[in-house]
Design a protein around this motif. Sequence first.
Motif, PDB file in Angstrom:
ATOM      1  N   ALA A 190       2.085  34.790 -34.802  1.00 22.58           N
ATOM      2  CA  ALA A 190       1.863  34.746 -33.429  1.00 22.58           C
ATOM      3  C   ALA A 190       3.145  35.326 -32.838  1.00 22.58           C
ATOM      4  CB  ALA A 190       1.418  33.649 -32.788  1.00 22.58           C
ATOM      5  N   LEU A 191       4.270  35.110 -33.324  1.00 22.68           N
ATOM      6  CA  LEU A 191       5.686  35.610 -32.982  1.00 22.68           C
ATOM      7  C   LEU A 191       6.002  36.952 -33.702  1.00 22.68           C
ATOM      8  CD1 LEU A 191       7.534  32.266 -33.326  1.00 22.68           C
ATOM      9  CD2 LEU A 191       6.673  33.095 -31.116  1.00 22.68           C
ATOM     10  N   ALA A 192       5.530  38.099 -32.744  1.00 20.81           N
ATOM     11  CA  ALA A 192       5.665  39.444 -33.674  1.00 20.81           C
ATOM     12  C   ALA A 192       6.875  39.714 -34.265  1.00 20.81           C
ATOM     13  CB  ALA A 192       5.669  40.317 -32.366  1.00 20.81           C
ATOM     14  N   PRO A 193       8.392  39.521 -33.704  1.00 21.95           N
ATOM     15  CA  PRO A 193       9.552  39.647 -34.373  1.00 21.95           C
ATOM     16  C   PRO A 193       9.520  38.840 -35.922  1.00 21.95           C
ATOM     17  CG  PRO A 193      10.015  39.353 -32.401  1.00 21.95           C
ATOM     18  CD  PRO A 193       8.641  38.867 -32.496  1.00 21.95           C
ATOM     19  N   LEU A 194       8.935  37.552 -35.997  1.00 21.41           N
ATOM     20  CA  LEU A 194       9.139  36.738 -37.046  1.00 21.41           C
ATOM     21  C   LEU A 194       8.074  37.430 -38.134  1.00 21.41           C
ATOM     22  CD1 LEU A 194       9.822  34.516 -38.862  1.00 21.41           C
ATOM     23  CD2 LEU A 194       8.361  33.102 -37.375  1.00 21.41           C
ATOM     24  N   GLY A 195       6.956  37.922 -37.615  1.00 17.90           N
ATOM     25  CA  GLY A 195       5.741  38.329 -38.409  1.00 17.90           C
ATOM     26  C   GLY A 195       6.230  39.730 -39.041  1.00 17.90           C
ATOM     27  N   PRO A 200      10.326  23.652 -29.124  1.00 21.89           N
ATOM     28  CA  PRO A 200      10.288  24.653 -28.113  1.00 21.89           C
ATOM     29  C   PRO A 200      11.151  26.026 -28.244  1.00 21.89           C
ATOM     30  CG  PRO A 200      10.454  22.486 -27.138  1.00 21.89           C
ATOM     31  CD  PRO A 200      10.573  22.373 -28.812  1.00 21.89           C
ATOM     32  N   ASP A 201      12.164  25.581 -28.993  1.00 25.62           N
ATOM     33  CA  ASP A 201      13.079  26.963 -29.274  1.00 25.62           C
ATOM     34  C   ASP A 201      13.402  27.343 -30.685  1.00 25.62           C
ATOM     35  OD1 ASP A 201      13.645  27.118 -26.626  1.00 25.62           O
ATOM     36  OD2 ASP A 201      15.266  25.683 -26.740  1.00 25.62           O
ATOM     37  N   LYS A 212      13.781  31.125 -31.439  1.00 31.29           N
ATOM     38  CA  LYS A 212      12.835  31.960 -30.637  1.00 31.29           C
ATOM     39  C   LYS A 212      13.351  32.742 -29.707  1.00 31.29           C
ATOM     40  CE  LYS A 212       9.252  28.321 -31.532  1.00 31.29           C
ATOM     41  NZ  LYS A 212       7.983  27.276 -31.022  1.00 31.29           N
ATOM     42  N   LYS A 213      14.330  32.086 -28.932  1.00 29.93           N
ATOM     43  CA  LYS A 213      14.935  32.827 -27.934  1.00 29.93           C
ATOM     44  C   LYS A 213      15.636  33.897 -28.415  1.00 29.93           C
ATOM     45  CE  LYS A 213      15.080  29.137 -24.588  1.00 29.93           C
ATOM     46  NZ  LYS A 213      16.181  28.023 -23.859  1.00 29.93           N
TER      47      LYS A 213
END
Length: 271
Positions: free
Chosen positions: A72-77, A125-126, A154-155
């Motif tokens: 769901a987190l595009a950069p991580l994917g 959260p982060d 995430k940030k």
Amino acid sequence: MHLRTSLLVLAVVLGGCSSPDEMDDALGEANAAGAVATQSASNAQGKSGAVVIAEETDLYSFEYAYPAQAAALAPLGAELARRQKDAKARLTSEAQTDQQGAQEGGFPYRKHSFAETWKVVADLPDFLSLTGEFSTYSGGAHGNHGMTSLVWAKKAAAAISGSDMFISPARLGSAVGDRFCTALDRQRAQKRGPEAMADGMSSFTNCPAMTELTIIPGSQGGTAFDRVGFYAGPYVAGPYAEGSYEVTLPVDAAMLAAVKPEYRSAFEVQR
């Protein structure tokens, strides 16, 4: 040599698969289905849900999976997809070299394999803390297995390892003190018997250095990292037959002080 390629499962998009147990179920169902897909592995990432890739050829067996939160987190994917491609490229190259050597030497080729499954340890959260459990086989007497850590900021949209969240391995080791070694020896005694530990009969009696371990930030409360896992793979804390060891310790004041200042707000002493 012509390779007969069977793409068992290129992608399984399973909305809501987020826990380790759900990921294990997804992997089992995907492999059991034996579905044949025509799209390439590079297009395996789905819009939502877990991603599972499995490819079987005469040369190698390859499996790679990561959970819904990561996809769901595009950069991580994208980062995990890049790691998947790199792992497959290494596997292919090493398998081709070994196969050629087997043909030239006139002995049977043993198919190589690589499998890695990423699982969520803590979703804060982060930060998203993951472990990558992997296994490999390259034609020898037995394969190998281990675990890596990936913490996604995430940030900043950046990947770091669990150990990178601490000032230094030496500082973390000092903060942990004897807690890790005592817990590790307790597990060793359960596997070997207390007599072997007391008599020093095992060649693996020393306490591994922090640099030999995989450091895994985790959370019991769900709001901050309040516990840390210390993973020792085969040959690190014991012989291959004993497998791996993992010790989880609650964060205390000393461990909190060993966290880098920029990450300290993400940790808290376990209550």
